[in-house]
Design a protein around this motif. Structure first.
Motif, mmCIF file in Angstrom:
data_model
loop_
_atom_site.group_PDB
_atom_site.id
_atom_site.type_symbol
_atom_site.label_atom_id
_atom_site.label_comp_id
_atom_site.label_asym_id
_atom_site.label_seq_id
_atom_site.Cartn_x
_atom_site.Cartn_y
_atom_site.Cartn_z
ATOM 1 N N ILE A 54 36.154 35.314 21.354
ATOM 2 C CA ILE A 54 36.830 36.344 22.307
ATOM 3 C C ILE A 54 35.826 36.629 23.493
ATOM 4 N N ILE A 55 34.668 37.179 23.025
ATOM 5 C CA ILE A 55 33.969 37.361 24.060
ATOM 6 C C ILE A 55 33.563 36.492 25.167
ATOM 7 N N MET A 56 33.538 35.382 24.542
ATOM 8 C CA MET A 56 33.210 34.236 25.419
ATOM 9 C C MET A 56 34.281 33.896 26.532
ATOM 10 N N GLU A 57 35.517 34.040 25.838
ATOM 11 C CA GLU A 57 36.808 34.092 26.849
ATOM 12 C C GLU A 57 36.798 34.951 27.859
ATOM 13 N N LYS A 58 36.260 36.059 27.370
ATOM 14 C CA LYS A 58 36.548 37.199 28.581
ATOM 15 C C LYS A 58 35.275 37.186 29.454
ATOM 16 N N VAL A 59 34.168 36.574 29.137
ATOM 17 C CA VAL A 59 33.149 36.411 30.225
ATOM 18 C C VAL A 59 33.592 35.037 30.918
ATOM 19 N N MET A 60 34.208 34.062 30.446
ATOM 20 C CA MET A 60 34.725 32.889 31.428
ATOM 21 C C MET A 60 35.688 33.360 32.319
ATOM 22 N N HIS A 61 36.850 34.317 31.743
ATOM 23 C CA HIS A 61 37.683 34.502 32.531
ATOM 24 C C HIS A 61 37.298 35.440 33.664
ATOM 25 N N SER A 62 36.508 36.527 33.299
ATOM 26 C CA SER A 62 35.940 37.310 34.602
ATOM 27 C C SER A 62 34.951 36.678 35.422
ATOM 28 N N THR A 63 34.430 35.672 35.018
ATOM 29 C CA THR A 63 33.555 34.719 35.802
ATOM 30 C C THR A 63 34.286 33.954 36.900
ATOM 31 N N LEU A 64 35.501 33.239 36.338
ATOM 32 C CA LEU A 64 36.105 32.453 37.099
ATOM 33 C C LEU A 64 36.944 33.092 38.043
ATOM 34 N N THR A 65 37.585 34.357 37.725
ATOM 35 C CA THR A 65 38.265 35.294 38.455
ATOM 36 C C THR A 65 37.116 35.650 39.745
ATOM 37 N N ASP A 66 36.017 36.088 39.423
ATOM 38 C CA ASP A 66 35.115 36.426 40.386
ATOM 39 C C ASP A 66 34.780 35.439 41.449
ATOM 40 N N VAL A 67 34.438 34.095 40.940
ATOM 41 C CA VAL A 67 34.045 33.147 41.720
ATOM 42 C C VAL A 67 35.367 32.798 42.749
ATOM 43 N N PHE A 68 36.651 32.575 42.244
ATOM 44 C CA PHE A 68 37.832 32.078 42.912
ATOM 45 C C PHE A 68 38.351 33.151 43.934
ATOM 46 N N TYR A 69 38.158 34.422 43.389
ATOM 47 C CA TYR A 69 38.468 35.527 44.188
ATOM 48 C C TYR A 69 37.535 35.889 45.462
ATOM 49 N N SER A 70 36.361 35.559 45.158
ATOM 50 C CA SER A 70 35.391 35.708 46.278
ATOM 51 C C SER A 70 35.679 34.753 47.218
ATOM 52 N N ILE A 71 35.793 33.248 46.731
ATOM 53 C CA ILE A 71 35.989 32.224 47.746
ATOM 54 C C ILE A 71 37.277 32.369 48.715
ATOM 55 N N LEU A 72 38.353 32.977 48.000
ATOM 56 C CA LEU A 72 39.492 33.325 48.887
ATOM 57 C C LEU A 72 39.323 34.292 49.846
ATOM 58 N N LEU A 73 38.726 35.310 49.359
ATOM 59 C CA LEU A 73 38.187 36.328 50.352
ATOM 60 C C LEU A 73 37.402 36.147 51.220
ATOM 61 N N GLY A 74 36.416 35.189 51.134
ATOM 62 C CA GLY A 74 35.608 34.781 52.151
ATOM 63 C C GLY A 74 36.405 33.975 53.125
ATOM 64 N N LEU A 75 37.022 32.999 52.559
ATOM 65 C CA LEU A 75 38.073 32.335 53.532
ATOM 66 C C LEU A 75 38.751 33.061 54.648
ATOM 67 N N ASP A 76 39.351 34.415 54.117
ATOM 68 C CA ASP A 76 40.108 35.213 54.723
ATOM 69 C C ASP A 76 39.182 36.026 55.657
ATOM 70 N N GLY A 77 38.110 35.910 55.568
ATOM 71 C CA GLY A 77 37.168 36.960 56.384
ATOM 72 C C GLY A 77 36.833 38.372 55.748
ATOM 73 N N CYS A 78 37.395 38.527 54.517
ATOM 74 C CA CYS A 78 37.127 40.073 53.965
ATOM 75 C C CYS A 78 36.116 39.883 53.010
ATOM 76 N N ALA A 79 35.256 38.932 52.776
ATOM 77 C CA ALA A 79 33.969 38.863 52.029
ATOM 78 C C ALA A 79 33.089 38.037 52.861
ATOM 79 N N SER A 80 31.835 37.894 52.698
ATOM 80 C CA SER A 80 31.064 37.150 53.154
ATOM 81 C C SER A 80 30.934 35.860 52.147
ATOM 82 N N ILE A 81 30.281 34.860 52.719
ATOM 83 C CA ILE A 81 30.144 33.368 51.981
ATOM 84 C C ILE A 81 28.548 33.125 52.152
#
Length: 115
Positions: A54-81
């Motif tokens: 259960i903890i591993m699932e939460k870690v993976m969920h949070s990690t993938l959310t952070d990565v994909f969300y950051s990439i999308l915001l970076g493409l939109d100019g709202c975060a750095s890449i």
């Protein structure tokens, strides 16, 4: 005679939703009983208890959310890449430009949806 259907131009929401779907697919594969990816096999090799799984699932969920969300915001100019922050133009193979705010849809899919 075989005819190919022309691809429908993807709008901003569909683009973000495709990233969200990819995230969900990665998560499902990594945590499956019979993983085909190296990450999934490494997780399985840990022989985690139910509580640890259960903890591993939460870690993976949070990690993938952070990565994909950051990439999308970076493409939109709202975060750095890589330390550079600028807005990028996204075009499909036919030159159709993706228009609209990625940031709003990214927040909706990655932080507000029932995950």
């Amino acid at each position: 005679t075989v005819t190919c259907k022309p691809k429908k131009q993807m709008n901003t929401e569909e683009f973000v939703k495709a990233f969200y779907t990819e995230k969900q697919d990665f998560l499902k594969e990594y945590l499956s009983e019979n993983p085909e990816t190296e990450v999934g096999q490494l997780i399985k090799s840990l022989n985690l208890t139910n509580e640890q799984s259960i903890i591993m699932e939460k870690v993976m969920h949070s990690t993938l959310t952070d990565v994909f969300y950051s990439i999308l915001l970076g493409l939109d100019g709202c975060a750095s890449i890589g330390g550079t922050q600028e807005m990028y133009e996204l075009k499909d193979e036919n030159g159709n430009q993706l228009t609209g705010e990625i940031e709003g849809y990214a927040y909706e899919y990655f932080h507000e949806s029932n995950q």
